[in-house]
Design a protein around this motif. Sequence first.
Motif, PDB file in Angstrom:
ATOM      1  N   UNK A  42       8.383  18.044  -5.833  1.00  0.00           N
ATOM      2  CA  UNK A  42       8.891  17.222  -5.016  1.00  0.00           C
ATOM      3  C   UNK A  42       8.026  16.516  -4.535  1.00  0.00           C
ATOM      4  N   UNK A  43       8.201  14.569  -5.261  1.00  0.00           N
ATOM      5  CA  UNK A  43       7.263  13.353  -5.146  1.00  0.00           C
ATOM      6  C   UNK A  43       8.091  12.997  -4.340  1.00  0.00           C
TER       7      UNK A  43
ATOM      8  N   UNK B  21       0.830  -1.534   0.357  1.00  0.00           N
ATOM      9  CA  UNK B  21       0.208  -0.002   0.073  1.00  0.00           C
ATOM     10  C   UNK B  21       0.908   1.033  -0.420  1.00  0.00           C
ATOM     11  N   UNK B  22       0.586   2.191  -1.117  1.00  0.00           N
ATOM     12  CA  UNK B  22       1.454   2.803  -1.165  1.00  0.00           C
ATOM     13  C   UNK B  22       0.816   4.596  -0.730  1.00  0.00           C
ATOM     14  N   UNK B  23       1.072   5.647  -0.800  1.00  0.00           N
ATOM     15  CA  UNK B  23       0.470   6.637  -0.757  1.00  0.00           C
ATOM     16  C   UNK B  23       1.634   7.564  -1.231  1.00  0.00           C
ATOM     17  N   UNK B  24       1.041   8.451  -2.598  1.00  0.00           N
ATOM     18  CA  UNK B  24       2.202   9.487  -2.944  1.00  0.00           C
ATOM     19  C   UNK B  24       1.720  10.902  -3.136  1.00  0.00           C
ATOM     20  N   UNK B  25       2.937  11.529  -3.028  1.00  0.00           N
ATOM     21  CA  UNK B  25       2.360  12.996  -3.235  1.00  0.00           C
ATOM     22  C   UNK B  25       3.146  13.812  -3.821  1.00  0.00           C
ATOM     23  N   UNK B  26       2.903  14.744  -4.541  1.00  0.00           N
ATOM     24  CA  UNK B  26       3.413  15.961  -5.301  1.00  0.00           C
ATOM     25  C   UNK B  26       3.044  17.147  -4.312  1.00  0.00           C
ATOM     26  N   UNK B  27       3.846  18.110  -4.344  1.00  0.00           N
ATOM     27  CA  UNK B  27       3.648  19.396  -4.274  1.00  0.00           C
ATOM     28  C   UNK B  27       5.172  20.048  -4.992  1.00  0.00           C
ATOM     29  N   UNK B  28       4.273  21.595  -5.210  1.00  0.00           N
ATOM     30  CA  UNK B  28       4.992  22.464  -5.997  1.00  0.00           C
ATOM     31  C   UNK B  28       6.196  22.868  -5.364  1.00  0.00           C
TER      32      UNK B  28
END
Length: 443
Positions: A273-274, A241-248
């Motif tokens: 940033x990933x 199970x993975x949770x991904x994030x992407x932030x400017x």
Amino acid sequence: MIQRMCIKVHFICCLLLLGFGLQAQYSVSGGRGVPLLAKDDTYNRLQVYLLNGMGQSEIRYTSTSSLPHKWYRYKNSALNAEPVAATQQGNVSVVSNPEEGYGYFAEVAGELARYVWVIDYSRYPVELRSLDLSEQPDPCAYLKLSGDMAMEKLMYHTPNGILTELKRQFEVTYKTLEWTESTALFSQKEIKKVVDGNPSGQTLDAPLCDTDVRIAGDLFARHFGIEKSIASSLYQAVAIEVHGFADKLNSDAPNVVSYEAADLGGSAPVDIRFKAVANDPVAAQYIWKIYRKEDGPEKLLVRFTGEELVYTFDKFGEYVAELEVSNRSLSCTDQSFSRDIKIVESSLEIPNAFSPGTSPGVNDEFRVAYKSLVRFKGTIFNRWGVELFTWTDPSQGWDGKKGGKYVPPGVYFYIIEAEGSDGVSYKRKGDINILRSKNVQNE
């Protein structure tokens, strides 16, 4: 009118009979420990009791009437019931030493019949000899229980003759990981799940960490204090199970021209940033993939192995960032995370006047308005060609000073060269007017 009165009288009589019947009740005693009301089937007006042995057992019926209580028992259907002996004192009657595997009921004039089925639980023991764990049919989603677990079914007949199983229940305990949105972290959690029937063949949600599995029961045995338990060997988790994030990471400068907002992206260059958070150490391989949407995943711009990636988008267009996380044996993969990124086209607008030192904070710098410029150089000259100011960041500008002092008001000249994220080249020359009262003091 007469018909309405008849209906009303019939309704009142039904209520009285129902209330009269509900006040009457059965109780069961005997055996080792306290008998258990295991099933209260209100539809069939049947109560199923379990006794741990039948020694000194009794079924007691308390009525609201001291009229004679007539007792019966049935094996398959109440229509084929046979009389049984009972003793009565006042409004209480008792059947002593009832035989298990029968349904019993008492009838009193004017009372509705209710039923009691008695099972000697000690005759149907549970044997939990071994517990194995299988990864079939889908190890990435489920964990299947198997093993040697012997138990007879507990059966009874409803008054209308339907053979029905009294389901045993077992408590299954194991560990997994739970995701908390507020902290963006996994934490260990113990799962307790009650399963009906023989646990062998039951499936669980695949655990996200290594764990053993314990089975206890059945829960009827727990009531009598004779439950049994068994544990499996340690299971090596495979589910992901993975949770991904992407932030400017960078925000737009005040002089960036407004554009249609997107979830990610905007005016280039954009640093994003990933980051991936998965159920380590089960999750062992992280792969980030970035590609232009028009090219598809066959033509990757980036293939990065790691949990965190910072990538600069400096070309106009639409992109896709995808994450693939696999376990230690590469048998399970989570590819649920995907994000679209849109980089807007470039533009450049140049003002023709500004007023430094006149009204601080309002038009007191010479700044271009722009979008998605990935290369920039601007130079300011006076009328004699003397270079006064040079800058390479389009978000910055000239404050109208030279050597810390405001230059005189008048006409000045600029040369600006830039390149957009869409490949458009800009080369602009022109004049700029400085509007400023002569009595404004230099700093």
